[in-house]
Write a protein that holds these residues in place. Structure first.
Motif, PDB file in Angstrom:
ATOM      1  N   GLY A  71      41.346  20.175   9.157  1.00 57.84           N
ATOM      2  CA  GLY A  71      40.116  20.263   8.383  1.00 57.84           C
ATOM      3  C   GLY A  71      38.899  20.054   9.263  1.00 57.84           C
ATOM      4  N   ALA A  81      39.207  21.818   3.945  1.00 60.12           N
ATOM      5  CA  ALA A  81      40.090  20.719   3.552  1.00 60.12           C
ATOM      6  C   ALA A  81      41.199  20.490   4.576  1.00 60.12           C
ATOM      7  CB  ALA A  81      40.708  21.008   2.188  1.00 60.12           C
ATOM      8  N   ILE A 100      38.284  16.321   3.650  1.00 63.49           N
ATOM      9  CA  ILE A 100      38.361  16.334   2.191  1.00 63.49           C
ATOM     10  C   ILE A 100      39.765  16.813   1.802  1.00 63.49           C
ATOM     11  CG2 ILE A 100      37.414  18.674   2.014  1.00 63.49           C
ATOM     12  CD1 ILE A 100      36.147  17.711  -0.665  1.00 63.49           C
ATOM     13  N   SER A 101      40.287  16.236   0.761  1.00 61.52           N
ATOM     14  CA  SER A 101      41.587  16.650   0.231  1.00 61.52           C
ATOM     15  C   SER A 101      41.440  17.986  -0.483  1.00 61.52           C
ATOM     16  CB  SER A 101      42.080  15.581  -0.745  1.00 61.52           C
ATOM     17  OG  SER A 101      43.111  16.074  -1.541  1.00 61.52           O
ATOM     18  N   PHE A 102      42.494  18.786  -0.453  1.00 65.42           N
ATOM     19  CA  PHE A 102      42.480  20.072  -1.159  1.00 65.42           C
ATOM     20  C   PHE A 102      42.169  19.875  -2.637  1.00 65.42           C
ATOM     21  CE2 PHE A 102      44.996  20.763   2.599  1.00 65.42           C
ATOM     22  CZ  PHE A 102      44.534  21.978   3.039  1.00 65.42           C
ATOM     23  N   ASN A 104      40.322  17.743  -3.981  1.00 63.00           N
ATOM     24  CA  ASN A 104      38.966  17.260  -4.241  1.00 63.00           C
ATOM     25  C   ASN A 104      37.894  18.320  -4.036  1.00 63.00           C
ATOM     26  OD1 ASN A 104      39.813  14.718  -5.000  1.00 63.00           O
ATOM     27  ND2 ASN A 104      39.676  13.900  -2.942  1.00 63.00           N
ATOM     28  N   ILE A 105      38.292  19.515  -3.686  1.00 57.33           N
ATOM     29  CA  ILE A 105      37.308  20.599  -3.625  1.00 57.33           C
ATOM     30  C   ILE A 105      36.982  20.950  -5.072  1.00 57.33           C
ATOM     31  CG2 ILE A 105      36.902  22.988  -2.949  1.00 57.33           C
ATOM     32  CD1 ILE A 105      38.644  22.482  -0.520  1.00 57.33           C
TER      33      ILE A 105
END
Length: 180
Positions: A71, A81, A100-102, A104-105
């Motif tokens: 990321g 991410a 960022i976590s997938f 949390n997009i």
């Protein structure tokens, strides 16, 4: 391929960088603890397999990217991410600069049914868009509100090169985006 791209970023910023204990490299210090670009350390093959077990199969060129950088946040333009492993033992600065976590997009977390068959992997606050792989391996830039396609890229490298062109212009002209 992606190593060369990261070398271009390193060369562009010259000595304006900071490496964290987590392996994340921050570039372009704007003020206080605000950095324009973050490059995460690469995933190991084991971490990549763990990520695929968690979220499903990933596009091949995206897997290659994650093995180069888990990321990134590029020029305040694009946030890609990566795999998060929690925050235990990290400083606040290290926590803030995790990928960022997938999940949390925003489009993924907001309306997954409208994304059937698409893999969401990045977003852009600067343009109000998010990025997905479609079933043919192309990347679509989608409007955050309407979920309508705005642009298409044949692969991840083409998207990153477009972001680099704009980012390079920003860095060389000392013209930075601010979201305050």
């Amino acid at each position: 391929m992606y190593d060369e791209f990261l070398q271009k970023i390193d060369k562009l910023y010259q000595d304006d960088r900071k490496k964290l204990r987590t392996g994340t490299i921050l570039y372009g210090n704007l003020y206080e603890d605000r950095w324009q670009t973050h490059i995460q350390k690469p995933l190991t093959f084991e971490e990549l397999h763990s990520l695929e077990d968690e979220i499903g199969n990933l596009p091949e060129d995206f897997k290659e990217f994650l093995l180069t950088s888990n990321g990134c946040y590029l020029f305040d333009i694009l946030r890609v991410a990566g795999k998060q492993d929690g925050y235990k033992g990290m400083t606040i600065e290290e926590q803030i600069h995790q990928p960022i976590s997938f999940r949390n997009i925003p489009p993924y977390s907001r309306d997954r049914k409208r994304l059937d068959g698409l893999f969401v992997f990045a977003d852009s606050m600067a343009t109000g868009t998010f990025f997905v792989y479609n079933g043919e391996g192309q990347i679509l830039q989608m409007d955050m509100r309407s979920f309508k396609p705005i642009d298409t890229y044949p692969n991840l490298m083409e998207l990153l090169e477009e972001v680099f062109k704009e980012g390079e212009r920003l860095v060389l002209n000392k013209d930075y985006l601010d979201f305050d």
